[in-house]
Motif scaffolding. Sequence first.
Motif, PDB file in Angstrom:
ATOM      1  N   LEU A 201      -6.467   0.005   3.447  1.00 43.17           N
ATOM      2  CA  LEU A 201      -5.588  -1.064   3.385  1.00 43.17           C
ATOM      3  C   LEU A 201      -5.147  -1.713   2.158  1.00 43.17           C
ATOM      4  O   LEU A 201      -4.012  -1.788   1.665  1.00 43.17           O
ATOM      5  N   ALA A 202      -6.220  -1.673   1.284  1.00 47.82           N
ATOM      6  CA  ALA A 202      -6.052  -2.478  -0.056  1.00 47.82           C
ATOM      7  C   ALA A 202      -5.316  -1.233  -0.953  1.00 47.82           C
ATOM      8  O   ALA A 202      -4.230  -1.816  -1.610  1.00 47.82           O
ATOM      9  N   LEU A 203      -5.565  -0.161  -0.799  1.00 53.23           N
ATOM     10  CA  LEU A 203      -4.784   0.943  -1.744  1.00 53.23           C
ATOM     11  C   LEU A 203      -3.315   1.161  -1.130  1.00 53.23           C
ATOM     12  O   LEU A 203      -2.452   1.053  -2.138  1.00 53.23           O
ATOM     13  N   ALA A 204      -3.167   1.217   0.173  1.00 55.27           N
ATOM     14  CA  ALA A 204      -1.900   1.144   0.723  1.00 55.27           C
ATOM     15  C   ALA A 204      -0.923   0.271   0.384  1.00 55.27           C
ATOM     16  O   ALA A 204       0.128   0.461   0.119  1.00 55.27           O
ATOM     17  N   LEU A 205      -1.366  -1.002   0.153  1.00 51.85           N
ATOM     18  CA  LEU A 205      -0.534  -2.233  -0.083  1.00 51.85           C
ATOM     19  C   LEU A 205      -0.218  -2.087  -1.671  1.00 51.85           C
ATOM     20  O   LEU A 205       1.045  -2.629  -2.033  1.00 51.85           O
ATOM     21  N   CYS A 206      -0.864  -0.957  -2.367  1.00 56.34           N
ATOM     22  CA  CYS A 206      -0.273  -0.849  -3.815  1.00 56.34           C
ATOM     23  C   CYS A 206       0.427   0.536  -3.712  1.00 56.34           C
ATOM     24  O   CYS A 206       0.465   1.060  -4.685  1.00 56.34           O
ATOM     25  N   ARG A 235      -5.549   5.711   9.676  1.00 55.33           N
ATOM     26  CA  ARG A 235      -3.773   5.618   9.321  1.00 55.33           C
ATOM     27  C   ARG A 235      -3.383   4.823  10.663  1.00 55.33           C
ATOM     28  O   ARG A 235      -2.438   4.104  10.516  1.00 55.33           O
ATOM     29  N   GLN A 236      -3.692   5.195  11.903  1.00 51.51           N
ATOM     30  CA  GLN A 236      -3.127   4.743  13.177  1.00 51.51           C
ATOM     31  C   GLN A 236      -3.345   3.230  13.330  1.00 51.51           C
ATOM     32  O   GLN A 236      -2.442   2.485  13.609  1.00 51.51           O
ATOM     33  N   HIS A 237      -4.639   2.967  12.852  1.00 46.60           N
ATOM     34  CA  HIS A 237      -5.168   1.490  13.049  1.00 46.60           C
ATOM     35  C   HIS A 237      -4.395   0.620  11.975  1.00 46.60           C
ATOM     36  O   HIS A 237      -4.309  -0.375  12.520  1.00 46.60           O
ATOM     37  N   CYS A 238      -4.373   1.016  10.973  1.00 46.97           N
ATOM     38  CA  CYS A 238      -3.733   0.238   9.719  1.00 46.97           C
ATOM     39  C   CYS A 238      -2.022   0.039   9.874  1.00 46.97           C
ATOM     40  O   CYS A 238      -1.740  -0.765   9.172  1.00 46.97           O
ATOM     41  N   ARG A 239      -1.364   1.118  10.676  1.00 42.95           N
ATOM     42  CA  ARG A 239      -0.086   1.026  10.470  1.00 42.95           C
ATOM     43  C   ARG A 239       0.587  -0.121  10.793  1.00 42.95           C
ATOM     44  O   ARG A 239       1.585  -0.655  10.317  1.00 42.95           O
ATOM     45  N   PRO A 240       0.161  -0.836  12.025  1.00 41.75           N
ATOM     46  CA  PRO A 240       0.958  -1.883  12.460  1.00 41.75           C
ATOM     47  C   PRO A 240       0.696  -3.092  11.612  1.00 41.75           C
ATOM     48  O   PRO A 240       1.343  -4.082  11.278  1.00 41.75           O
TER      49      PRO A 240
END
Length: 246
Positions: A201-206, A235-240
């Motif tokens: 999540l931390a990386l995806a936000l960047c 990925r599926q868990h964090c997508r929403p």
Amino acid sequence: MTSDGSKSKGEGHRQRLRDRFLAHGADGLTDSDMLELLLTMGTPRRDCKEPARELLARFNNSLSRVLDASQQELEQVKGVGSKNAFAIHFVQAVARRYLRERLIGKEYLRSSREVGDYLLHAMRGLSRETLVAILLDASYGILALEEIATGTLTAASVHPRELVKTAMAHNAAAVILAHNHPSGNTNPSEQDRRLTRHLYLALALCEIQLLDHCVVGADQRPYSFADHGLMEEIRQHCRPILSGTG
């Protein structure tokens, strides 16, 4: 040399081992032969055949475990002194640097196996849990390898900002994480899964991809989250959450 100028029996034996290596490479030598030659680098005038056999016997007939052993553990073996232990540690350090530089020098990453080969050699002997990041550009070329944290690795103890800061300092587009289990068991714990979701999540936000998380044990191949489908689950868990609907 003997008094008549001829080679001693021990020196003749070592020369035959060297000749065998030059002719056939590592395949021409047993693990005991390799250790014997390593030990003679520290004590060239001593017969090192028996200490080499003792080392293998002490460490479950595993060459890799001998190379990963501490100075104190090595010196507990009869016939192995500080100079012999230094020779073993020095060769191990050279091998690790070679593998690291060869990995970083690749234009692109072809498979998780390439990463696994490096990680197995570099991390399996560490006595404390250590989290490292392999930083990649947009074409999956390897930019750098950086240590992120040591000690007990949990979502609470590993600060996402350190990973994000490191990735952004190298202008990385993607990251592969790896950490070791000193116990040797490569199965990821629930803590490992939570930590991976946390850092994903931390990386995806960047806008930085987390491609994989590898768990390194003793002699078996590292456990890859991606190869076992866990990265897709994350990925599926964090997508929403990332889309603002979670």
